[in-house]
Design an enzyme around this catalytic site. Structure first.
Site, mmCIF file in Angstrom:
data_model
loop_
_atom_site.group_PDB
_atom_site.id
_atom_site.type_symbol
_atom_site.label_atom_id
_atom_site.label_comp_id
_atom_site.label_asym_id
_atom_site.label_seq_id
_atom_site.Cartn_x
_atom_site.Cartn_y
_atom_site.Cartn_z
ATOM 1 C CE LYS A 76 2.216 -0.445 -3.880
ATOM 2 N NZ LYS A 76 3.116 0.034 -3.099
ATOM 3 C CE LYS A 78 -2.852 -3.234 1.680
ATOM 4 N NZ LYS A 78 -1.190 -3.286 1.364
ATOM 5 C CE LYS A 107 -0.281 5.176 1.756
ATOM 6 N NZ LYS A 107 0.601 5.953 2.649
HETATM 7 P P1 TYM Z 1 3.661 1.561 3.514
HETATM 8 O O1 TYM Z 1 3.903 3.021 3.573
HETATM 9 O O2 TYM Z 1 2.696 1.043 2.561
HETATM 10 O O3 TYM Z 1 2.766 1.193 4.915
HETATM 11 C C1 TYM Z 1 3.467 1.492 6.185
HETATM 12 C C2 TYM Z 1 3.194 0.430 7.154
HETATM 13 O O4 TYM Z 1 1.748 0.200 7.322
HETATM 14 C C3 TYM Z 1 1.395 -1.162 7.278
HETATM 15 N N1 TYM Z 1 0.105 -1.196 6.423
HETATM 16 C C4 TYM Z 1 -0.724 -2.084 7.043
HETATM 17 N N2 TYM Z 1 -0.787 -2.749 8.217
HETATM 18 C C5 TYM Z 1 -2.100 -3.407 8.568
HETATM 19 N N3 TYM Z 1 -3.154 -3.366 7.603
HETATM 20 C C6 TYM Z 1 -3.105 -2.550 6.392
HETATM 21 N N4 TYM Z 1 -4.334 -2.502 5.985
HETATM 22 C C7 TYM Z 1 -2.117 -1.977 6.197
HETATM 23 N N5 TYM Z 1 -1.559 -0.953 5.318
HETATM 24 C C8 TYM Z 1 -0.308 -0.441 5.489
HETATM 25 C C9 TYM Z 1 2.438 -1.685 6.398
HETATM 26 O O5 TYM Z 1 2.682 -3.078 6.205
HETATM 27 C C10 TYM Z 1 3.578 -1.039 6.585
HETATM 28 O O6 TYM Z 1 4.191 -1.694 7.675
HETATM 29 N N6 TYM Z 1 7.494 -1.000 1.979
HETATM 30 C C11 TYM Z 1 7.025 -0.416 3.109
HETATM 31 C C12 TYM Z 1 7.825 0.794 3.864
HETATM 32 C C13 TYM Z 1 9.354 0.704 4.023
HETATM 33 C C14 TYM Z 1 9.785 -0.279 5.163
HETATM 34 C C15 TYM Z 1 11.265 -0.190 5.102
HETATM 35 C C16 TYM Z 1 9.120 -0.904 6.102
HETATM 36 C C17 TYM Z 1 10.402 0.919 3.239
HETATM 37 N N7 TYM Z 1 11.442 0.444 3.669
HETATM 38 C C18 TYM Z 1 11.965 -1.086 5.768
HETATM 39 C C19 TYM Z 1 9.959 -1.617 7.031
HETATM 40 C C20 TYM Z 1 11.231 -1.609 6.987
HETATM 41 C C21 TYM Z 1 5.582 0.166 2.704
HETATM 42 O O7 TYM Z 1 5.313 0.467 1.756
HETATM 43 O O8 TYM Z 1 4.964 0.534 3.743
#
Ligand code: TYM
Length: 335
Positions: free
Chosen positions: A113, A197, A200
């Site tokens: 990032k 991947k 968004k």
């Molecule tokens: P975030 O908001 O980027 O994504 C939310 C969830 O979607 C999953 N994800 C994917 N899974 C499969 N293929 C993809 N292309 C893909 N893109 C996104 C992510 O793995 C995620 O599970 N850090 C986390 C949010 C967070 C969190 C937490 C998660 C904050 N605190 C505590 C679990 C527990 C994040 O940025 O997700």
């Protein structure tokens, strides 16, 4: 049987896509039937990169609506907005004092990032994983459903929990949380490039299916998706060597009850037009109603406010118990 405590979160940073659904949110809805579940909208995480305040508010409502539209039941699960439970930020500070710089320096997501710009990104982006650890440990969560891109953050959470328990001679105080990562579908790839991947932040909207895409858009995106110049092969082994085809098959299994082998057997030797038509149909059937429901719920903000308010109250009550114990262990005096 002791119920597991499940926690996960999604950032309110814009359109949710099929990767978010298949990698994470779909599993939230399944896990809520057997476990104590908390699902947050992680607005504190979102602002590690600047967010326009109005946009952030709108996106927060939208993740709440998406949770509901994907089948999360506010009676069974706690749905809440992270910033409204102050324990997240408070515990994150304590965990920042546990977590080592070297551990954070190894985080690949930060490297991706920040890129060449690492001197100029927020320090919040660097310490982002300790806030994530706080989200999980604040409820002593034992299981965390996420996509595979979050695996390293989960490993760090376990290291932080272990070091806290050791440093403060409180064995087993924080459980070491287990990631719940589905094997085939934990990393949904771009429809244009099977080696990157679905995300968004990809500039091409044709790289992803958004949860709010309508029927025509879904059909168009699948029609334009990349496959291969040869027909569907006959074995899983050969499919694995064709990243775009492999990804579409994985997506197909994620939105239907077909196995990978079922699909390979069905379409073996054919070009991809029938396969794409059937995949579009399956996606439209699964995803279009979710988009419709999100749009419907977004017209009723007072209902979404009520869902978040009730969830926040429950999350706050749970978190206060753990935070009180943490303060006591650390040696903070409550006068
Ligand atoms: P975030 O908001 O980027 O994504 C939310 C969830 O979607 C999953 N994800 C994917 N899974 C499969 N293929 C993809 N292309 C893909 N893109 C996104 C992510 O793995 C995620 O599970 N850090 C986390 C949010 C967070 C969190 C937490 C998660 C904050 N605190 C505590 C679990 C527990 C994040 O940025 O997700």
């Amino acid at each position: 049987m002791i119920k597991k405590t499940v926690l996960s979160g999604v950032q309110p940073t814009g359109d949710l896509h099929l990767g978010n659904y298949l990698g994470a949110i779909k599993n939230f809805a399944i896990m809520q039937n057997e476990n104590d579940c908390l699902f947050c909208i992680v607005d504190l995480h979102a602002i590690t990169v600047f967010q326009d305040p109005n946009q952030l508010r709108n996106n927060t409502y939208e993740v709440t609506a998406a949770y509901l539209a994907c089948g999360i039941d506010p009676i069974k699960s706690i749905i809440f907005n992270q910033s409204q439970v102050s324990g997240h930020a408070e515990l994150a500070w304590i965990l920042n004092c546990i977590c080592r710089m070297g551990w954070l320096n190894r985080m690949t997501q930060f490297k991706e990032k920040s890129g060449k710009n690492s001197e100029n990104v927020s320090s919040g982006l660097f310490t982002y994983p300790t806030l994530m650890a706080a989200d999980i440990l604040l409820y002593k969560a034992t299981h965390v459903p996420v996509g595979s891109d979050q695996k390293q953050h989960l490993e760090l959470t376990r290291d932080i929990a272990q070091k806290f328990n050791n440093d403060y001679k409180s064995p087993d105080f924080f459980p070491l949380p287990e990631p719940y990562i589905e094997k085939e579908i934990s990393r949904v790839m771009s429809l244009r490039d099977g080696t990157s991947k679905m995300s968004k932040s990809d500039i091409s909207d044709y790289s992803r299916i958004n949860l709010k895409d309508n029927k025509d858009t879904i059909v168009k995106k699948i029609k334009k998706s990349k496959t291969a110049d040869m027909p569907m092969p006959s074995s899983q082994e050969k499919v694995t060597q064709m990243p775009e085809v492999n990804n579409l098959i994985n997506i197909f299994t994620g939105v239907t009850s077909f196995s990978k082998q079922d699909l390979i057997t069905k379409y073996e030797g054919q070009n991809f037009s029938n396969f794409k038509n059937d995949l579009s149909d399956a996606l439209v059937e699964k995803i279009a109603p979710i988009g419709d429901e999100i749009n419907k719920l977004m017209k009723d903000k007072s209902y979404l406010d009520q869902i978040m308010r009730e969830g926040t109250e429950k999350a706050r009550n749970k978190s206060e118990l753990v935070l009180k114990e943490v303060y006591d262990i650390v040696g903070f005096i409550k006068a």
